[in-house]
Design a protein around this motif. Sequence first.
Motif, PDB file in Angstrom:
ATOM      1  N   LEU A  36      -7.711  14.625  26.203  1.00 14.29           N
ATOM      2  CA  LEU A  36      -7.331  13.235  25.959  1.00 14.29           C
ATOM      3  C   LEU A  36      -6.787  12.641  27.258  1.00 14.29           C
ATOM      4  O   LEU A  36      -6.035  13.307  27.975  1.00 14.29           O
ATOM      5  N   PRO A  37      -7.131  11.408  27.585  1.00 15.94           N
ATOM      6  CA  PRO A  37      -6.666  10.821  28.840  1.00 15.94           C
ATOM      7  C   PRO A  37      -5.136  10.826  28.941  1.00 15.94           C
ATOM      8  O   PRO A  37      -4.441  10.358  28.031  1.00 15.94           O
ATOM      9  N   ASP A 157     -15.436  13.107  19.557  1.00 17.40           N
ATOM     10  CA  ASP A 157     -16.295  11.918  19.478  1.00 17.40           C
ATOM     11  C   ASP A 157     -15.489  10.646  19.228  1.00 17.40           C
ATOM     12  O   ASP A 157     -15.986   9.540  19.476  1.00 17.40           O
ATOM     13  N   ASP A 158     -14.252  10.795  18.738  1.00 21.40           N
ATOM     14  CA  ASP A 158     -13.410   9.631  18.447  1.00 21.40           C
ATOM     15  C   ASP A 158     -12.529   9.225  19.627  1.00 21.40           C
ATOM     16  O   ASP A 158     -11.884   8.173  19.584  1.00 21.40           O
ATOM     17  N   VAL A 159     -12.472  10.071  20.667  1.00 18.30           N
ATOM     18  CA  VAL A 159     -11.478   9.874  21.719  1.00 18.30           C
ATOM     19  C   VAL A 159     -11.662   8.551  22.455  1.00 18.30           C
ATOM     20  O   VAL A 159     -10.705   7.797  22.669  1.00 18.30           O
ATOM     21  N   ALA A 160     -12.884   8.244  22.863  1.00 17.45           N
ATOM     22  CA  ALA A 160     -13.115   7.047  23.675  1.00 17.45           C
ATOM     23  C   ALA A 160     -12.646   5.779  22.971  1.00 17.45           C
ATOM     24  O   ALA A 160     -12.088   4.878  23.604  1.00 17.45           O
ATOM     25  N   MET A 161     -12.844   5.700  21.677  1.00 19.18           N
ATOM     26  CA  MET A 161     -12.448   4.508  20.936  1.00 19.18           C
ATOM     27  C   MET A 161     -10.979   4.534  20.521  1.00 19.18           C
ATOM     28  O   MET A 161     -10.258   3.540  20.652  1.00 19.18           O
ATOM     29  N   PRO A 164      -7.223   5.119  23.439  1.00 13.26           N
ATOM     30  CA  PRO A 164      -6.524   3.991  24.067  1.00 13.26           C
ATOM     31  C   PRO A 164      -5.687   3.184  23.080  1.00 13.26           C
ATOM     32  O   PRO A 164      -4.605   2.692  23.440  1.00 13.26           O
TER      33      PRO A 164
END
Length: 308
Positions: A36-37, A157-161, A164
């Motif tokens: 995770l970022p 698959d949910d991380v990008a959305m 943040p």
Amino acid sequence: MDEAITDATGEAGNVSMDALRAIAMSAGDAWTATGLPRVAMMRAEACSNQVYGPMLHLVLQGSKSLSIGGQVVHIEAPGYFVVPVALPALGQITAQSGTAPYLAVSLALDPAIIAAMLADLPAAGKVAHGADVGVAQAGPDLIDAWLRMMQLVARPDDVAMMAPLIEREILFRVLQGPHGDVLRQIAHADSRLSQVRRAIDWIRDHMAQPLRVGPLAALAGMSVAAFYRHFRAVTAMTPIQYQKSLRLLKARRLLLFEPFDAASVAFTVGYESASQFSREYARMFGLPPMRDVARFRTPAQSAPAGSA
């Protein structure tokens, strides 16, 4: 259940904390990337001496004490602390019991993200200039947001959305808490903290070079007297003490993980005198360099005979 956790978070908070601990138990015995970022997690059973970057750190289990210059900070689960700038610290962690390791999660603070959030929030009035390490109890809303963030580890698959959005929620909860001013100072380019941070960045990038306060004060846009005052308010150290702590922490890492002797490390980190290095190292860590690192080595890794 831990009574302190029950008092701070209620039953729902207990459930979320248990779930967070279960996720963090998969961490290695050090800060571990999560995918995770800007988010990391830790499971540890020993002390931690390091340079803490600007970060939000939530203790999930056990407790941590940090010695930063002349300031000592103690945090117990479910507490969190906010580090405003890169700070060298001596750390000591305490497990909850003999079988329950120290557990924590962290979020590296991005000034641009905080600034963008502040543009969408009502003005908070005058921002205070004090910026020491802020410690507070985590409420159920903050803990719940952290749980949803860490559950993304199993849903890449949910991380990008989603990451943040949840990051903004976590920051929003902290902004509304007792140490929201620390985040506001991180975001404001003209705050005293941001001015001091420019000098801190220079010291970190040129750690082995001699330190002259006049040019650093000019870089921060302050008089020398004001620079000393604000630098100490932010770091609990003078610039020289800050540089010394950086040098000694780096020296310890080099001695532990690189095939260097004490004299070579002393010159590498900027000391002109190996004897001065040994004295200051022993003052900070309790033992001279090679005796200190020998405590952490297996017999096969022991220092060569004759090392200082």
